[in-house]
Design a protein around this motif. Sequence first.
Motif, PDB file in Angstrom:
ATOM      1  N   ALA A 363       0.929  -0.794  -0.369  1.00 43.64           N
ATOM      2  CA  ALA A 363      -0.166   0.205   0.275  1.00 43.64           C
ATOM      3  C   ALA A 363       0.862   0.893   0.183  1.00 43.64           C
ATOM      4  O   ALA A 363       0.322   2.497  -0.432  1.00 43.64           O
ATOM      5  N   ARG A 364       1.537   0.970   0.412  1.00 47.52           N
ATOM      6  CA  ARG A 364       2.970   2.249   0.131  1.00 47.52           C
ATOM      7  C   ARG A 364       3.092   2.916  -0.694  1.00 47.52           C
ATOM      8  O   ARG A 364       3.795   4.100  -1.472  1.00 47.52           O
ATOM      9  N   ALA A 365       3.166   2.184  -1.787  1.00 53.00           N
ATOM     10  CA  ALA A 365       2.998   2.482  -3.342  1.00 53.00           C
ATOM     11  C   ALA A 365       1.544   3.509  -4.033  1.00 53.00           C
ATOM     12  O   ALA A 365       2.106   4.377  -4.943  1.00 53.00           O
ATOM     13  N   VAL A 371      -6.504   8.543  -4.558  1.00 54.15           N
ATOM     14  CA  VAL A 371      -7.764   7.146  -4.219  1.00 54.15           C
ATOM     15  C   VAL A 371      -9.103   8.124  -3.866  1.00 54.15           C
ATOM     16  O   VAL A 371      -9.434   8.404  -3.362  1.00 54.15           O
ATOM     17  N   ALA A 372     -10.076   7.853  -4.879  1.00 55.91           N
ATOM     18  CA  ALA A 372     -11.616   7.721  -4.993  1.00 55.91           C
ATOM     19  C   ALA A 372     -11.986   5.740  -5.296  1.00 55.91           C
ATOM     20  O   ALA A 372     -11.263   4.990  -5.872  1.00 55.91           O
ATOM     21  N   ALA A 373     -12.845   5.512  -4.651  1.00 59.90           N
ATOM     22  CA  ALA A 373     -13.626   4.643  -4.588  1.00 59.90           C
ATOM     23  C   ALA A 373     -15.382   4.966  -4.711  1.00 59.90           C
ATOM     24  O   ALA A 373     -15.343   6.314  -4.373  1.00 59.90           O
ATOM     25  N   VAL A 374     -15.685   4.268  -5.532  1.00 57.33           N
ATOM     26  CA  VAL A 374     -17.384   4.571  -5.686  1.00 57.33           C
ATOM     27  C   VAL A 374     -17.985   3.960  -4.637  1.00 57.33           C
ATOM     28  O   VAL A 374     -19.516   4.727  -5.047  1.00 57.33           O
ATOM     29  N   GLY A 375     -17.818   3.756  -3.982  1.00 56.54           N
ATOM     30  CA  GLY A 375     -18.916   3.089  -2.724  1.00 56.54           C
ATOM     31  C   GLY A 375     -18.625   2.574  -1.887  1.00 56.54           C
ATOM     32  O   GLY A 375     -16.924   2.409  -1.514  1.00 56.54           O
ATOM     33  N   GLU A 376     -19.018   2.247  -0.302  1.00 53.50           N
ATOM     34  CA  GLU A 376     -18.512   1.727   0.830  1.00 53.50           C
ATOM     35  C   GLU A 376     -17.656   0.486   0.641  1.00 53.50           C
ATOM     36  O   GLU A 376     -17.023   0.284   1.150  1.00 53.50           O
ATOM     37  N   GLN A 377     -18.466  -0.044  -0.563  1.00 54.50           N
ATOM     38  CA  GLN A 377     -17.549  -1.589  -0.516  1.00 54.50           C
ATOM     39  C   GLN A 377     -16.226  -1.523  -0.731  1.00 54.50           C
ATOM     40  O   GLN A 377     -15.496  -2.398  -0.366  1.00 54.50           O
ATOM     41  N   THR A 378     -16.700  -1.075  -1.967  1.00 59.11           N
ATOM     42  CA  THR A 378     -14.974  -0.945  -2.553  1.00 59.11           C
ATOM     43  C   THR A 378     -14.382   0.148  -1.923  1.00 59.11           C
ATOM     44  O   THR A 378     -13.054  -0.507  -1.340  1.00 59.11           O
ATOM     45  N   ALA A 379     -14.912   1.649  -0.750  1.00 62.83           N
ATOM     46  CA  ALA A 379     -13.661   2.173   0.136  1.00 62.83           C
ATOM     47  C   ALA A 379     -13.250   1.192   1.308  1.00 62.83           C
ATOM     48  O   ALA A 379     -11.322   0.928   1.495  1.00 62.83           O
ATOM     49  N   ASN A 380     -14.049  -0.099   1.672  1.00 60.36           N
ATOM     50  CA  ASN A 380     -13.434  -1.151   2.554  1.00 60.36           C
ATOM     51  C   ASN A 380     -12.647  -2.316   2.483  1.00 60.36           C
ATOM     52  O   ASN A 380     -11.540  -1.910   2.847  1.00 60.36           O
ATOM     53  N   ALA A 381     -13.053  -2.411   1.079  1.00 61.38           N
ATOM     54  CA  ALA A 381     -11.806  -3.260   0.570  1.00 61.38           C
ATOM     55  C   ALA A 381     -10.421  -2.465   0.686  1.00 61.38           C
ATOM     56  O   ALA A 381      -9.264  -3.406   0.127  1.00 61.38           O
ATOM     57  N   LEU A 382     -10.555  -1.286  -0.152  1.00 64.61           N
ATOM     58  CA  LEU A 382      -9.631  -0.354  -0.722  1.00 64.61           C
ATOM     59  C   LEU A 382      -8.654  -0.323   1.487  1.00 64.61           C
ATOM     60  O   LEU A 382      -7.797  -0.649   1.581  1.00 64.61           O
ATOM     61  N   ILE A 383      -9.401  -0.050   2.519  1.00 68.50           N
ATOM     62  CA  ILE A 383      -8.907  -0.536   3.562  1.00 68.50           C
ATOM     63  C   ILE A 383      -8.515  -1.164   4.484  1.00 68.50           C
ATOM     64  O   ILE A 383      -7.159  -1.288   5.035  1.00 68.50           O
ATOM     65  N   ALA A 384      -8.966  -2.590   3.707  1.00 67.61           N
ATOM     66  CA  ALA A 384      -8.789  -3.734   4.535  1.00 67.61           C
ATOM     67  C   ALA A 384      -7.146  -3.942   3.594  1.00 67.61           C
ATOM     68  O   ALA A 384      -6.168  -4.664   4.021  1.00 67.61           O
ATOM     69  N   PHE A 385      -6.894  -3.144   2.425  1.00 62.72           N
ATOM     70  CA  PHE A 385      -5.565  -3.101   1.503  1.00 62.72           C
ATOM     71  C   PHE A 385      -4.480  -2.429   2.975  1.00 62.72           C
ATOM     72  O   PHE A 385      -2.524  -2.711   2.237  1.00 62.72           O
ATOM     73  N   GLY A 386      -5.452  -1.665   3.425  1.00 63.59           N
ATOM     74  CA  GLY A 386      -4.062  -0.358   4.213  1.00 63.59           C
ATOM     75  C   GLY A 386      -4.249   0.990   3.381  1.00 63.59           C
ATOM     76  O   GLY A 386      -3.080   1.740   3.349  1.00 63.59           O
ATOM     77  N   VAL A 387      -5.336   1.011   2.343  1.00 64.62           N
ATOM     78  CA  VAL A 387      -5.524   2.074   1.675  1.00 64.62           C
ATOM     79  C   VAL A 387      -6.876   2.854   1.812  1.00 64.62           C
ATOM     80  O   VAL A 387      -7.571   2.317   2.040  1.00 64.62           O
ATOM     81  N   LYS A 388      -6.415   4.371   2.470  1.00 74.51           N
ATOM     82  CA  LYS A 388      -7.870   5.067   3.206  1.00 74.51           C
ATOM     83  C   LYS A 388      -7.844   5.969   1.637  1.00 74.51           C
ATOM     84  O   LYS A 388      -7.362   6.280   1.400  1.00 74.51           O
ATOM     85  N   PRO A 389      -9.542   6.172   1.075  1.00 74.08           N
ATOM     86  CA  PRO A 389     -10.095   6.464  -0.082  1.00 74.08           C
ATOM     87  C   PRO A 389     -10.250   8.049   0.457  1.00 74.08           C
ATOM     88  O   PRO A 389     -10.522   8.884   1.362  1.00 74.08           O
ATOM     89  N   ASP A 390      -8.995   9.239  -0.464  1.00 75.15           N
ATOM     90  CA  ASP A 390      -9.666  10.288   0.008  1.00 75.15           C
ATOM     91  C   ASP A 390     -11.188  10.836  -0.382  1.00 75.15           C
ATOM     92  O   ASP A 390     -11.279  11.622  -0.316  1.00 75.15           O
ATOM     93  N   LEU A 391     -11.958   9.475  -1.669  1.00 72.99           N
ATOM     94  CA  LEU A 391     -12.969  10.638  -2.144  1.00 72.99           C
ATOM     95  C   LEU A 391     -13.797   9.241  -2.176  1.00 72.99           C
ATOM     96  O   LEU A 391     -13.561   8.159  -2.693  1.00 72.99           O
ATOM     97  N   VAL A 392     -14.651   9.180  -0.878  1.00 77.55           N
ATOM     98  CA  VAL A 392     -16.240   8.841  -1.568  1.00 77.55           C
ATOM     99  C   VAL A 392     -17.617   9.141  -1.962  1.00 77.55           C
ATOM    100  O   VAL A 392     -17.321  10.249  -1.172  1.00 77.55           O
ATOM    101  N   PRO A 393     -18.498   8.768  -2.611  1.00 76.98           N
ATOM    102  CA  PRO A 393     -19.224   9.671  -3.251  1.00 76.98           C
ATOM    103  C   PRO A 393     -20.245   9.995  -2.111  1.00 76.98           C
ATOM    104  O   PRO A 393     -20.320   9.818  -0.964  1.00 76.98           O
ATOM    105  N   SER A 394     -20.687  10.889  -1.381  1.00 77.50           N
ATOM    106  CA  SER A 394     -21.203  11.686  -0.489  1.00 77.50           C
ATOM    107  C   SER A 394     -22.641  11.290  -0.625  1.00 77.50           C
ATOM    108  O   SER A 394     -24.111  11.063   0.590  1.00 77.50           O
TER     109      SER A 394
END
Length: 565
Positions: A363-365, A371-394
């Motif tokens: 994830a350091r790369a 980083v943008a994620a289209v929704g909550e589930q995608t954001a959770n998958a990124l967090i599990a990877f060690g990446v916190k999304p900068d943009l998720v739809p409000s």
Amino acid sequence: MSPTTFPAPPEHGHVTFLGAGPGDPGLLTLRAVEALANADVLVAEQDVLDVVRTHARQGVAEVHTEADASVPGTGTPQLTVVDGASTPAGVPAMRDAAHLVMEAARGGRRVVRAVSGDPGLDAYAADEMLACASAGVPFEVVPGVATAVGVPAYAGVPLRDAEGADVRFVDARTATDRCWTEVGASDGTVVVSTTLDSVAAAAGELVSAGRKPDTPMTVTVGGTTTRQRTWTATLGTIAQTLKQAKVLPSPEGARPVIAVVGERSAAAQRDRLAWFESKPLFGWKVLVPRTKEQAASLSDQLRSYGAVPHEVPTIAVEPPRTPQQMERAVKGLVTGRYEWIAFTSVNAVKAVREKFEEYGLDARAFAGIKVAAVGEQTANALIAFGVKPDLVPSGEQSAAGLLEDWPPYDPVFDPIDRVFLPRADIATETLVAGLIELGWEVDDVTAYRTVRASPPPAETREAIKGGGFDAVLFTSSSTVRNLVGIAGKPHNVTVIACIGPATAKTAEEHGLRVDVMAPEPSVHKLAEALADFGTRRRAAALDAGDPVTRPSERRPGARRRRSTT
């Protein structure tokens, strides 16, 4: 050493006697979950293993017995492994569960001996504890919810109230004449553990011992699970009630039940307190055409409504036919080619993560990249990877919702004008066109291909076409096309729920009647809409004085059963 540490001397090991509760895995205590996560070996009957194995670590060994009905607690031990890689483990046949536990504890292994309900009420757990004590094997006891207490709570039958009446517990299998005489002479609540085909006999014993035939009685089978059913009658009418409900005679007559006798089990009171069986989708078998990974949170939500989710993958994910484009893009992430990377699905996260692992990256790369994620589930998958999304739809969790929040390219603040968009080969152009309109350059890269999944087992296909499912949730047009393609068209009694107008249109084009549509394109809103549908359907039946049934009970040939809920 803390109380939760598991001492494991090499010569003896350690045994945890654990109460698995009445059947609902959600009733396991926090201490039980901790013990299961640390276990090397699980020892239990098969139905108890089904309750506890979810919390066991991958690779834990399971030891279970095929019980001899004539001698409870005996059988031939078998060893399997939770991850499916079943291998013989050379466990010798032993006379009883105590020997089985002792053998498993040898060599310093941490053993969990799980029993239904609570170990303190199990007929054989005490003998097994004494065997451990005699052999110097350290052990502990983790209490569980007693079946005789948990099942009435789920059936809406309180055992005590402010008047403080006595509560007596009776096991009909071992009750003596003196026991029946004592509870018959009491006016307190009696909780009887028995079997379905022995309920009438137990009621007769209580009447013979002095209880009035018009004393209220409830009988619950499958308690605390979505198979739970409860009948309300009296001591004098229970046999006729079960016969009229076509429950007896039945090959399933040996199923265990909990019967509650006393005024607190009266029908009028239970109608107001039956919280579990009155859940909006109680007992509904709901088809979720997604993989287990995709459907995890959706299935949990359906279970909270009382449903039984059944995941059937309709698509399979495969690598792109030409991986060079994906390889160049991932290398571009490292060399600073991109300002943004946008993930539109969990599968896109997985594809990039696998490519990272192939190159020895982590994830350091992503440092310095938005980083943008289209929704909550995608954001959770990124967090599990060690990446916190900068943009998720409000707002709407979709490509359109992401575009509404995406900032336009600004050459003053954005040193790089390029976006990396890893996605499926069949993705729409909505996001690409919108980003270009905002002034961004887009590397639209095929990260994975979606292909139609293999057909589900024949039993599942028959249930789909024959009306065995109560509802099906369609989360995209492709799930409609692919499910019909691999399994056939759902029966017309099955409730069809669609995530949005486009999916509903596809369902109608395939000859399906759309009953439910989500108010916004979200899988969780879709589940909520189905629950609202179930609530209205139940209320309409009760208002009309009709029995509450599941949709699948209306299919041709289905046995109609009158529900007491």
